[in-house]
Design an enzyme around this catalytic site. Structure first.
Site, mmCIF file in Angstrom:
data_model
loop_
_atom_site.group_PDB
_atom_site.id
_atom_site.type_symbol
_atom_site.label_atom_id
_atom_site.label_comp_id
_atom_site.label_asym_id
_atom_site.label_seq_id
_atom_site.Cartn_x
_atom_site.Cartn_y
_atom_site.Cartn_z
ATOM 1 N N SER A 112 5.409 1.293 7.879
ATOM 2 C CA SER A 112 4.954 0.165 7.064
ATOM 3 C C SER A 112 6.064 -0.274 6.118
ATOM 4 C CB SER A 112 3.719 0.553 6.252
ATOM 5 O OG SER A 112 2.569 0.600 7.072
ATOM 6 N N ASP B 214 -0.642 -7.504 1.386
ATOM 7 C CA ASP B 214 -0.041 -6.171 1.452
ATOM 8 C C ASP B 214 1.482 -6.242 1.346
ATOM 9 O OD1 ASP B 214 -0.121 -3.386 1.569
ATOM 10 O OD2 ASP B 214 0.138 -3.354 3.742
ATOM 11 N N HIS C 270 0.808 -1.223 0.000
ATOM 12 C CA HIS C 270 0.000 0.000 0.000
ATOM 13 C C HIS C 270 0.840 1.271 0.000
ATOM 14 C CE1 HIS C 270 0.739 0.135 4.406
ATOM 15 N NE2 HIS C 270 0.421 1.407 4.303
ATOM 16 N N LEU D 198 -13.465 -21.020 -6.340
ATOM 17 C CA LEU D 198 -14.470 -22.039 -6.639
ATOM 18 C C LEU D 198 -15.632 -21.479 -7.437
ATOM 19 C CD1 LEU D 198 -14.862 -24.194 -3.386
ATOM 20 C CD2 LEU D 198 -13.637 -24.755 -5.486
ATOM 21 N N GLY D 199 -15.985 -20.216 -7.191
ATOM 22 C CA GLY D 199 -17.111 -19.632 -7.900
ATOM 23 C C GLY D 199 -18.431 -19.842 -7.202
ATOM 24 N N GLY E 159 5.332 6.011 8.168
ATOM 25 C CA GLY E 159 6.455 5.490 7.401
ATOM 26 C C GLY E 159 7.013 4.181 7.901
#
Length: 303
Positions: A158, A84, A54, A208-209, A156
């Site tokens: 992250s 992330d 991000h 799987l849908g 800062g």
């Protein structure tokens, strides 16, 4: 011989923490990938830096700054929005400063969040491990493993490291998963994702849908099973793996590939990258009868 005083013990612990930050500092870099605030990154290979996805608001014109003051161009190799994590490749990075995935985190242990949000050197904050586990549903999707800590997430941080008091790297620190909450991706898991990104640029995640919701299975409809919960299928996407396997609206899925399914988190945990393309057994209750159907796990679009 006298025993150490309380002040001596505190001083020793304080010095040990400072030594831990010193141990990790050469493996931390400043990452310049957005306008308002630089972030942090961890060197994981001689030419690779792992950071938080991000904090990269652009894909080009990326640079990093090293502990010895160099500013180097970086190239985005791959990113995994769900965890992330993003991997950068830097020609000429070199050195022997790559951090290693270390011991697993333990609830209650002291930890340090260490970042390098500016070229001035590392910054650190102290906390404890609040929780370890997963899977966890975040605004980016279902992540398999996380560490939660109360260490202060300064701007800062992250992409920086969560370390123990010896300097061992427990995880990659991020506030980008749940509304600014301080979390870390456990280092063995994060390093595996980095390896995958280095080789294929993305992480495969299963599909799987179906749309489903947890339900309580009435005792008379459990088809001989003891579990009380299952997943009621409320939608089957056309031309999806579930459609081709014969799953129907109204089926209750109770297991897949030998894993008992009590809720949607259980299902998401099963649909990991190593199962994409595999044909597994889906156990469903249909009309009070247990039915087993083979289903080939597909790959989620955009993953």
């Amino acid at each position: 011989m006298t025993s150490p005083s309380g002040a001596d013990l505190i001083s020793a612990l304080s010095n040990q923490m400072a030594d831990a930050v010193e141990r990790i500092r050469r493996s931390l870099v400043t990452v310049n990938g957005r306008q308002r605030q630089a972030a942090s990154g961890i060197i994981v290979a001689p030419d690779e830096v792992l950071t938080a996805d991000h904090v990269l608001e652009r894909d080009d014109d990326l640079t990093i700054q090293t502990d010895d003051g160099r500013t180097l161009a970086a190239r985005l190799v791959g990113r995994d929005r769900t965890s992330d994590l993003a991997l950068l490749r830097i020609d000429g990075l070199g050195g022997d400063t790559a951090a290693q995935a270390d011991a697993p985190a333990r609830v209650g242990q002291f930890v340090l969040a260490v970042g390098r949000p500016s070229p001035g050197g590392p910054m650190a904050s102290l906390g404890v491990v609040s929780a370890v586990g997963g899977p966890l549903r975040t605004r980016r999707g279902m992540i398999e493993q996380v560490i939660q800590t109360d260490a202060t997430p300064y701007p800062g941080f992250s992409g920086g490291a969560l370390i123990d008091v010896t300097g061992a790297v427990l995880g990659l620190f991020t506030t980008g998963l749940i509304g600014g909450v301080a979390l870390a991706i456990p280092s063995p898991f994060a390093w595996r994702i980095a390896h995958t990104l280095a080789h294929q640029g993305h992480v495969r995640r299963g599909f799987l849908g179906i749309s489903s919701q947890p339900v309580t299975i009435p005792p008379g409809q459990r088809a001989g099973r003891t579990q009380e919960q299952g997943l009621l299928i409320v939608r089957v996407e056309p031309d999806s793996p579930a459609y081709h396997a014969g799953l129907l609206i109204g089926d209750i899925m109770v297991g897949i590939d030998g894993v008992v399914l009590n809720d949607t988190d259980d299902l998401q945990a099963v649909l990991s990258g190593d199962r994409v393309g595999a044909t597994v057994s889906a156990e469903i209750i249909r009309g009070g009868t247990l039915v087993t159907l083979p289903v080939t796990i597909g790959q989620r679009k955009g993953a």
